[in-house]
Design an enzyme around this catalytic site. Structure first.
Site, PDB file in Angstrom:
ATOM      1  CG  LEU A   1      -6.897   3.923  -1.498  1.00 57.52           C
ATOM      2  CD1 LEU A   1      -7.305   4.881  -0.387  1.00 57.52           C
ATOM      3  CD2 LEU A   1      -6.187   4.674  -2.617  1.00 57.52           C
ATOM      4  CG  ASP A   2      -0.377   1.956  -1.995  1.00 56.40           C
ATOM      5  OD1 ASP A   2       0.109   2.354  -0.925  1.00 56.40           O
ATOM      6  OD2 ASP A   2      -0.445   2.661  -3.014  1.00 56.40           O
ATOM      7  CE1 TYR A   3      -0.447  -2.072   6.359  1.00 55.10           C
ATOM      8  CE2 TYR A   3       1.833  -1.297   6.164  1.00 55.10           C
ATOM      9  CZ  TYR A   3       0.797  -1.802   6.927  1.00 55.10           C
ATOM     10  OH  TYR A   3       0.996  -2.049   8.265  1.00 55.10           O
TER      11      TYR A   3
ATOM     12  CB  SER B   1      -2.299   5.042  -0.698  1.00 57.53           C
ATOM     13  OG  SER B   1      -1.181   4.998  -1.562  1.00 57.53           O
TER      14      SER B   1
END
Length: 257
Positions: free
Chosen positions: A120-122, A124
């Site tokens: 998951l991106d930073y 999210s």
């Protein structure tokens, strides 16, 4: 067509080692001992590709392969699979040279060689699966199996149901090609924002943010709530839990194991 469990295979169980097959099935979440015994006598269980119908058969889950209705049971006691609720501003990695908060800061060093399956991106949040089962990890992350993922996205602006339907029917063109949503439904909306539930198979980087950004609805908050059959549920942010054998079995079946 599987062979009947051979006499040669019984040498192991004659030594009094291993675990009784019906007990192993019960531990794997197939129900009571009685129900598992019925599964064996009904001819639904194989050990190393051979049909087992005799009660009392012993097996070694570390070295023998057990299948029920053709689906493999994964019961290596050294393997562990976790569901983790990643908060915002946590890197989906185990180490960071800049000293930022990572998944290791949540799970610690309790589990040997555990690694995340996907990212998951930073900014999210939500569900990340972790395991030290290399085969399971490879299958979950392989594009061939396209594991379904569910997200709750909070968008800037008021978006209509028509836009949701268009994203399902025709999709949107991004820099790396066209993409469609499997499901899109509006949970709540007002003039300032829209909350949507989206489901898609793609594992492309930042895909949900890019989809809605491309049509003029930037994502303010993004939470992943489900991966395949595994749900985030009421797991608190920054915590994790060990998946049950039933959940691991369902996930394994989803990715062809």
């Amino acid at each position: 067509m599987p062979h009947i469990y051979s006499q040669a295979r019984k040498q192991y169980e004659n030594d009094g080692e291993g675990i009784r097959l019906q007990k192993l099935l019960a531990q794997a979440g197939f129900g009571s001992r009685r129900k598992c015994e019925e599964m064996i006598t009904d001819g639904r269980v194989e050990v190393d590709g051979e049909l087992v119908t005799e009660l009392g058969t012993r097996v070694d889950p570390k070295h023998q392969q057990v299948r029920v209705d053709g689906s493999r049971i994964r019961l290596n006691p050294r393997h562990i699979t976790l569901a983790l609720n990643k908060p915002r501003k946590v890197l989906s990695t185990m180490d960071d040279p800049k000293g930022r908060y990572t998944l290791r800061d949540i799970v610690g060093d309790k589990y040997d060689r555990i690694f995340h399956m996907g990212r998951l991106d930073y900014d999210s949040e939500g569900l990340i699966l972790m395991t030290n089962d290399g085969e399971l990890s490879q299958h979950v992350m392989h594009p061939k199996y396209e594991v379904e993922k569910t997200y709750i996205a909070t968008l800037e602006g008021h978006m209509s149901g028509t836009v949701c339907r268009r994203l399902i029917r025709t999709g949107v063109q991004l820099d790396d090609g066209w993409i469609k949503l499997d499901h899109c439904s509006i949970i709540d909306s007002n003039r300032e924002q829209t909350i949507v539930k989206v489901v898609l198979h793609s594992g492309r980087n930042r895909i949900v943010r890019r989809i809605f950004g491309a049509i003029g609805f930037p994502v303010k908050r993004l939470v992943r709530t489900q991966i395949g059959p595994i749900k985030l549920g009421d797991l608190k942010s920054g915590s994790y839990r060990i998946l049950s054998q039933t959940e691991v079995r369902a996930l394994s079946k989803e990715v062809g194991l």
